[in-house]
Design a protein around this motif. Structure first.
Motif, mmCIF file in Angstrom:
data_model
loop_
_atom_site.group_PDB
_atom_site.id
_atom_site.type_symbol
_atom_site.label_atom_id
_atom_site.label_comp_id
_atom_site.label_asym_id
_atom_site.label_seq_id
_atom_site.Cartn_x
_atom_site.Cartn_y
_atom_site.Cartn_z
ATOM 1 N N UNK A 33 0.849 -1.180 0.000
ATOM 2 C CA UNK A 33 0.000 0.000 0.000
ATOM 3 C C UNK A 33 0.887 1.232 0.000
ATOM 4 N N UNK A 34 0.413 2.283 -0.659
ATOM 5 C CA UNK A 34 1.072 3.587 -0.586
ATOM 6 C C UNK A 34 0.075 4.605 -0.079
ATOM 7 N N UNK A 54 -11.973 14.693 6.293
ATOM 8 C CA UNK A 54 -11.373 15.112 7.561
ATOM 9 C C UNK A 54 -10.044 15.773 7.220
ATOM 10 N N UNK A 55 -9.434 16.395 8.211
ATOM 11 C CA UNK A 55 -8.176 17.105 7.946
ATOM 12 C C UNK A 55 -7.016 16.159 7.659
ATOM 13 N N UNK A 56 -7.011 14.985 8.280
ATOM 14 C CA UNK A 56 -5.859 14.093 8.195
ATOM 15 C C UNK A 56 -6.176 12.814 7.408
ATOM 16 N N UNK A 57 -7.156 12.890 6.539
ATOM 17 C CA UNK A 57 -7.610 11.731 5.774
ATOM 18 C C UNK A 57 -6.494 11.207 4.871
ATOM 19 N N UNK A 58 -6.377 9.878 4.824
ATOM 20 C CA UNK A 58 -5.435 9.210 3.931
ATOM 21 C C UNK A 58 -6.184 8.246 3.020
ATOM 22 N N UNK A 59 -5.789 8.190 1.764
ATOM 23 C CA UNK A 59 -6.207 7.114 0.868
ATOM 24 C C UNK A 59 -5.023 6.168 0.703
ATOM 25 N N UNK A 60 -5.304 4.941 0.256
ATOM 26 C CA UNK A 60 -4.241 3.942 0.152
ATOM 27 C C UNK A 60 -4.294 3.280 -1.214
ATOM 28 N N UNK A 61 -3.257 3.495 -1.996
ATOM 29 C CA UNK A 61 -3.136 2.849 -3.300
ATOM 30 C C UNK A 61 -2.689 1.410 -3.084
ATOM 31 N N UNK A 103 -0.932 -0.028 -10.580
ATOM 32 C CA UNK A 103 -1.735 -0.107 -9.358
ATOM 33 C C UNK A 103 -3.110 -0.714 -9.628
ATOM 34 N N UNK A 104 -3.560 -1.576 -8.719
ATOM 35 C CA UNK A 104 -4.865 -2.210 -8.896
ATOM 36 C C UNK A 104 -5.992 -1.225 -8.613
ATOM 37 N N UNK A 105 -5.764 -0.336 -7.670
ATOM 38 C CA UNK A 105 -6.816 0.609 -7.316
ATOM 39 C C UNK A 105 -6.446 1.360 -6.056
#
Length: 468
Positions: free
Chosen positions: A105-106, A114-121, A128-130
């Motif tokens: 994951x990246x 939110x202020x500190x939201x992260x997405x994960x590749x 990348x699959x998604x």
């Protein structure tokens, strides 16, 4: 090696969790509180959960992430910028997390929901699959930006626009998106009927990828409506670290106890369908059928921490409701009862009652002076839909009190028989039961609002009768 992504649906709250695996090890993203579902899935697949990841501190449910990490021995990954009261692996934009030798994951900083939201590749050999987008880029929408306070809604909406654009620039058009919200959750700014999507599809259909920043901010702020009151407790609960879920059976109540709880004005909830409730129910009880979004509306309307008693046809029905409520932090019902309404009443017929039901065609006939059957003439038509629904069009002359406001505003409902409706009938059933408990004569319009105009009722957008 093939990477597989399994969806764990929680349709009652409009959310999805995910388990991604390579056949040996797995990472779980945004798990709900009832982690037995995740553990069972991992067991069926024969995989070991090595990481549990949160895209953000959720505002619409109690997370099962901490409990799952402790039970499975997995690392628990939460944004390092979040202030939490438990040990976690802090994550920041750009971090790369190895799940296995061929899967990783990246983290991508995607503030907005939110202020500190992260997405994960999610990546493996090749492209990348998604991307697990949490409350950032959703199917045809984005996560709402006002959950941390109305004063933050505008700057977060601007962040949301930039974050979605960043994901679209970072990933190929064929990359899948796996959001947590957007399937009926109030965490989504708007709703979509899509069952899956890619970056390329979102470029074609999603306003955040089509509008410039100023236009998107105006658009998303205009789309926002009220959200459940219990959201105020979820973020703090998750930051503190939720305790493991307790789904052990609740103490049963006999008819005398049920009568006492009803007489005390407590929330004694009938989980059967609204049609069964209308046919016959224990007087003073409230209709929140398990065949609809029971936890959302009950959690919204009932005062936080108030005792809740559950009535159901079977132990299975009550257990399902207990699970739904525990997901939003309503941990232990005060009592439960199963069986028939006659048993709940102690076979005292005087404690049983029904509820008159009608259609919009019946309302039109009543307006014309020809009420059907034994239906009483309406003294007032009460619309309990949300503000956005009301503003889009409503029955001329109706009074508007959104369902979440009704418990505190029962005294504002004008005199006379109340004919109450919503969009499909579910919310109107809850409203009708609240009104009946308050001693009002009620007719529940159990019909789809789209049929109001077809029935000949005049529809307007004028706000003259709006009381919200």
């Amino acid at each position: 090696m093939t990477i597989q992504v399994e969806v764990i649906e929680t349709s009652s709250l409009g959310d999805r969790s995910y388990l991604a695996h390579d056949g040996r090890v797995a990472v779980v993203i945004d798990p709900q509180r009832d982690i037995d579902r995740v553990l069972a899935l991992a067991g069926r697949l024969g995989v070991r959960v090595t990481q549990v990841v949160e895209t953000h501190l959720h505002n619409d449910y109690v997370s099962g992430g901490l409990a799952l990490a402790r039970v499975s021995g997995a690392a628990y990954l939460v944004a390092g910028a979040e202030e939490v009261a438990f040990d976690r692996v802090p994550v920041a934009d750009g971090d790369r997390i190895a799940v296995s030798g061929q899967m990783w994951l990246e983290a991508v900083g995607t503030p907005g929901h939110t202020f500190h939201h992260l997405s994960y590749v999610l990546a493996g050999p090749g492209e990348p699959a998604g991307v697990f987008t949490g409350g950032s880029l959703l199917f045809g929408s984005t996560g709402r930006t006002d959950l941390l306070g109305a004063e933050h809604a505008r700057p977060l909406a601007r962040h949301q626009h930039a974050s979605a654009r960043r994901l679209a620039d970072l990933l190929p058009d064929g990359a899948r998106i796996w959001p947590t919200h957007g399937f009926g959750s109030f965490c989504a700014a708007t709703q979509s009927d899509a069952v899956g999507s890619t970056i390329g599809r979102e470029k074609d259909v999603n306003a955040v990828l089509q509008l410039e920043a100023d236009d998107f901010v105006a658009h998303v702020l205009d789309e926002l409506d009220a959200y459940p009151a219990y959201y105020a407790h979820m973020g703090a609960h998750n930051a503190a670290g939720a305790e493991p879920i307790d789904l052990t059976p609740v103490r049963p109540a006999d008819s005398a106890e049920l009568r006492a709880r009803v007489q005390a004005g407590e929330w004694v909830v009938d989980l059967r369908s609204r049609k069964a409730f209308a046919h016959r129910h224990l007087a003073g009880t409230l209709s929140f059928g398990l065949d609809g979004p029971m936890a959302t509306w009950l959690g919204w309307l009932a005062p936080w921490g108030a005792p809740v008693t559950l009535l159901g046809d079977s132990a299975e029905q009550v257990a399902a409701a207990q699970r739904e409520l525990a997901r939003i932090g309503v941990d232990r019902p005060a009592a439960v009862a199963t069986g028939t309404v006659e048993q709940w009443a102690g076979h005292d017929q005087d404690l049983l009652t029904g509820l008159a039901t009608a259609t919009f065609a019946d309302l039109a006939a009543a307006h014309a002076g020809r009420p059907a059957g034994d239906l009483p003439m309406p003294g007032v038509v009460l619309d309990v839909r949300m503000g956005k629904e009301w503003r889009a069009g409503h029955v001329d002359g109706a009074v508007h009190i959104p369902l979440p406001a009704l418990p505190e505003r029962l005294g504002e409902v004008p005199e006379g028989t109340v004919w109450v409706h919503c969009g499909t009938g579910y919310r109107a059933a809850a409203a009708a039961s609240l009104l009946a408990r308050a001693g009002r004569r009620v007719v529940h319009i159990d019909d789809t609002y789209a049929r109001a105009a077809d029935a000949g009722l005049p529809i307007t957008t004028t706000p003259e009768q709006e009381t919200s």
